[in-house]
Design an enzyme around this catalytic site. Structure first.
Site, PDB file in Angstrom:
ATOM      1  N   SER A   1      28.471  42.550  44.449  1.00  0.00           N
ATOM      2  CA  SER A   1      28.298  41.192  44.973  1.00  0.00           C
ATOM      3  C   SER A   1      27.907  40.261  43.830  1.00  0.00           C
ATOM      4  O   SER A   1      28.272  40.492  42.674  1.00  0.00           O
ATOM      5  CB  SER A   1      27.256  41.209  46.091  1.00  0.00           C
ATOM      6  OG  SER A   1      27.138  39.937  46.663  1.00  0.00           O
TER       7      SER A   1
ATOM      8  N   TYR B   1      34.637  31.631  44.467  1.00  0.00           N
ATOM      9  CA  TYR B   1      33.938  32.855  44.052  1.00  0.00           C
ATOM     10  C   TYR B   1      32.745  33.126  44.979  1.00  0.00           C
ATOM     11  O   TYR B   1      32.581  34.241  45.492  1.00  0.00           O
ATOM     12  CB  TYR B   1      33.484  32.689  42.604  1.00  0.00           C
ATOM     13  CG  TYR B   1      32.739  33.868  42.031  1.00  0.00           C
ATOM     14  CD1 TYR B   1      33.425  34.942  41.484  1.00  0.00           C
ATOM     15  CD2 TYR B   1      31.349  33.904  42.012  1.00  0.00           C
ATOM     16  CE1 TYR B   1      32.744  36.029  40.935  1.00  0.00           C
ATOM     17  CE2 TYR B   1      30.662  34.969  41.470  1.00  0.00           C
ATOM     18  CZ  TYR B   1      31.356  36.028  40.928  1.00  0.00           C
ATOM     19  OH  TYR B   1      30.677  37.102  40.392  1.00  0.00           O
TER      20      TYR B   1
HETATM   21  N1  LIG Z   1      28.871  39.307  34.560  1.00  0.00           N
HETATM   22  C1  LIG Z   1      28.058  38.703  35.431  1.00  0.00           C
HETATM   23  O1  LIG Z   1      27.166  37.917  35.031  1.00  0.00           O
HETATM   24  C2  LIG Z   1      28.180  38.985  36.913  1.00  0.00           C
HETATM   25  C3  LIG Z   1      27.193  38.457  37.766  1.00  0.00           C
HETATM   26  C4  LIG Z   1      27.264  38.715  39.124  1.00  0.00           C
HETATM   27  C5  LIG Z   1      28.306  39.479  39.633  1.00  0.00           C
HETATM   28  N2  LIG Z   1      29.261  39.980  38.800  1.00  0.00           N
HETATM   29  C6  LIG Z   1      30.335  40.797  39.396  1.00  0.00           C
HETATM   30  O2  LIG Z   1      30.458  42.019  38.689  1.00  0.00           O
HETATM   31  C7  LIG Z   1      31.819  42.440  38.717  1.00  0.00           C
HETATM   32  C8  LIG Z   1      32.321  42.684  37.307  1.00  0.00           C
HETATM   33  O3  LIG Z   1      32.228  41.469  36.583  1.00  0.00           O
HETATM   34  P1  LIG Z   1      32.322  41.421  35.003  1.00  0.00           P
HETATM   35  O4  LIG Z   1      31.469  40.286  34.573  1.00  0.00           O
HETATM   36  O5  LIG Z   1      32.115  42.767  34.445  1.00  0.00           O
HETATM   37  O6  LIG Z   1      33.842  40.959  34.851  1.00  0.00           O
HETATM   38  P2  LIG Z   1      34.995  41.394  33.811  1.00  0.00           P
HETATM   39  O7  LIG Z   1      35.967  40.273  33.820  1.00  0.00           O
HETATM   40  O8  LIG Z   1      34.388  41.838  32.534  1.00  0.00           O
HETATM   41  O9  LIG Z   1      35.641  42.657  34.526  1.00  0.00           O
HETATM   42  C9  LIG Z   1      36.451  42.527  35.659  1.00  0.00           C
HETATM   43  C10 LIG Z   1      37.503  43.604  35.603  1.00  0.00           C
HETATM   44  O10 LIG Z   1      38.311  43.501  36.789  1.00  0.00           O
HETATM   45  C11 LIG Z   1      39.664  43.694  36.405  1.00  0.00           C
HETATM   46  N3  LIG Z   1      40.566  43.090  37.381  1.00  0.00           N
HETATM   47  C12 LIG Z   1      40.831  41.774  37.570  1.00  0.00           C
HETATM   48  N4  LIG Z   1      41.748  41.615  38.534  1.00  0.00           N
HETATM   49  C13 LIG Z   1      42.061  42.855  38.972  1.00  0.00           C
HETATM   50  C14 LIG Z   1      42.971  43.344  39.956  1.00  0.00           C
HETATM   51  N5  LIG Z   1      43.726  42.504  40.679  1.00  0.00           N
HETATM   52  N6  LIG Z   1      43.037  44.682  40.164  1.00  0.00           N
HETATM   53  C15 LIG Z   1      42.282  45.533  39.421  1.00  0.00           C
HETATM   54  N7  LIG Z   1      41.421  45.130  38.472  1.00  0.00           N
HETATM   55  C16 LIG Z   1      41.309  43.809  38.253  1.00  0.00           C
HETATM   56  C17 LIG Z   1      39.760  43.028  35.037  1.00  0.00           C
HETATM   57  O11 LIG Z   1      40.904  43.443  34.304  1.00  0.00           O
HETATM   58  C18 LIG Z   1      38.444  43.468  34.400  1.00  0.00           C
HETATM   59  O12 LIG Z   1      38.572  44.720  33.737  1.00  0.00           O
HETATM   60  C19 LIG Z   1      32.596  41.375  39.467  1.00  0.00           C
HETATM   61  O13 LIG Z   1      32.693  41.750  40.837  1.00  0.00           O
HETATM   62  C20 LIG Z   1      31.712  40.155  39.326  1.00  0.00           C
HETATM   63  O14 LIG Z   1      31.913  39.234  40.374  1.00  0.00           O
HETATM   64  C21 LIG Z   1      29.232  39.742  37.446  1.00  0.00           C
END
Ligand SMILES: NC(=O)c1ccc[n+]([C@@H]2O[C@H](COP(=O)([O-])OP(=O)(O)OC[C@H]3O[C@@H](n4cnc5c(N)ncnc54)[C@H](O)[C@@H]3O)[C@@H](O)[C@H]2O)c1
Length: 264
Positions: A142, A156
């Site tokens: 989440s 988002y």
């Molecule tokens: N980084 C943050 O600060 C943060 C904060 C809160 C929540 N999140 C959540 O954590 C999760 C990971 O985020 P992150 O920051 O590591 O992002 P990121 O962009 O580093 O990683 C996301 C990954 O999802 C893959 N992806 C995108 N579309 C896809 C698809 N259609 N099918 C399969 N894979 C797909 C991308 O290639 C990538 O490897 C997400 O759900 C994000 O909403 C992140």
């Protein structure tokens, strides 16, 4: 090694938080399938971790692609015990826009990947788990945006609110099968190609009570706990891993602007 003998699928596992989860679940003894659309990063991570970790290209927004992913996981490891729904449309142009300018394309794509992708993967996993009769675990990534809003991230935040509602609904429908469904709520987490507070001129310590950004490892630790039998009686819940952001009303910069000296 709490997950020895188990098989996990981590969507979006090639980068960022997902890659941290892949490493941690593998460290805990699980076989892991990295499901992603970033072939180069996914293949490199799998090669780094050895034969118990494989990469499978899968676009979670496409039902057929998700079905092929689960077939590949079964062929490689025989079962799926743990699903981490982590893939998201994030850190991309169009995701960040004022509501007045928010595009149809960004809305559709955000919901297709973040929410519909979670539905397709969870349903495939739950059907396999139900048929096998040995329970299972689904963990949904989440965001603080599910319960409190980011500026300029309408789609988002809506998708993440949906994820938390879906977590509770799935937890109830699947409880009698001992399939547990929970959410992890990351705070601002430093990832390689992300944009978050670390890139802004404001230091993390100015807004985060534990004064640093999160790391993928911090989030992965909560995922590993929920995936393990240590969490055997936890379902429909959310674990917030955000250095205290959710607990605070105002940032330290605002609170410290008051003169508290007479109360000390
Ligand atoms: N980084 C943050 O600060 C943060 C904060 C809160 C929540 N999140 C959540 O954590 C999760 C990971 O985020 P992150 O920051 O590591 O992002 P990121 O962009 O580093 O990683 C996301 C990954 O999802 C893959 N992806 C995108 N579309 C896809 C698809 N259609 N099918 C399969 N894979 C797909 C991308 O290639 C990538 O490897 C997400 O759900 C994000 O909403 C992140």
């Amino acid at each position: 090694m709490r997950l020895s003998g188990k098989t996990a699928i981590v969507t979006g596992g090639a980068n960022g938080i997902g890659a941290g989860c892949v490493r941690r679940l593998a460290d805990e003894g699980a076989n892991v399938v990295i499901a992603d659309i970033d072939d180069a990063a996914g293949e490199a991570l799998a090669a780094d971790l050895g034969a118990t970790v494989i990469y499978a290209r899968a676009d979670v927004s496409q039902r057929a692609s998700v079905e092929a992913l689960f077939d590949e996981a079964i062929t490689a490891f025989g079962a799926v015990d743990i699903l981490v729904n982590n893939a998201a449309f994030v850190h991309k142009p169009g995701v960040i826009a004022n509501f007045l300018e928010y595009s149809d394309e960004a809305w559709r794509k955000t919901l297709a990947i973040n929410l519909t992708g979670m539905f397709y993967c969870s349903q495939s996993a739950a059907r396999l788990m139900a048929k096998r009769g040995q329970g299972g675990v689904i963990i949904n990534m989440s965001s603080g945006g599910a319960s409190r809003a980011h500026r300029h991230m309408f789609g988002y935040d809506a998708s993440k609110g949906g994820i938390e509602a879906a977590t509770r609904a799935m937890a109830l429908d699947l409880a009698s099968l001992n399939i547990r469904v929970n959410a992890v709520v990351p705070g601002s987490t430093r990832v390689d190609h992300g944009t978050s507070v670390g890139d802004s001129p404001i230091a993390p310590s100015a807004v985060i009570p534990l004064p640093r950004q999160g790391r993928p490892d911090d989030i992965a630790a909560a995922v590993a706990f929920l995936a393990s039998d240590d969490a055997a009686y936890i379902t429909g819940a959310r674990i917030v891993v955000d250095g205290g952001m959710d607990a605070q009303l105002r940032s330290p910069a605002v609170d410290y602007s008051y003169d508290y000296s007479e109360h000390l």
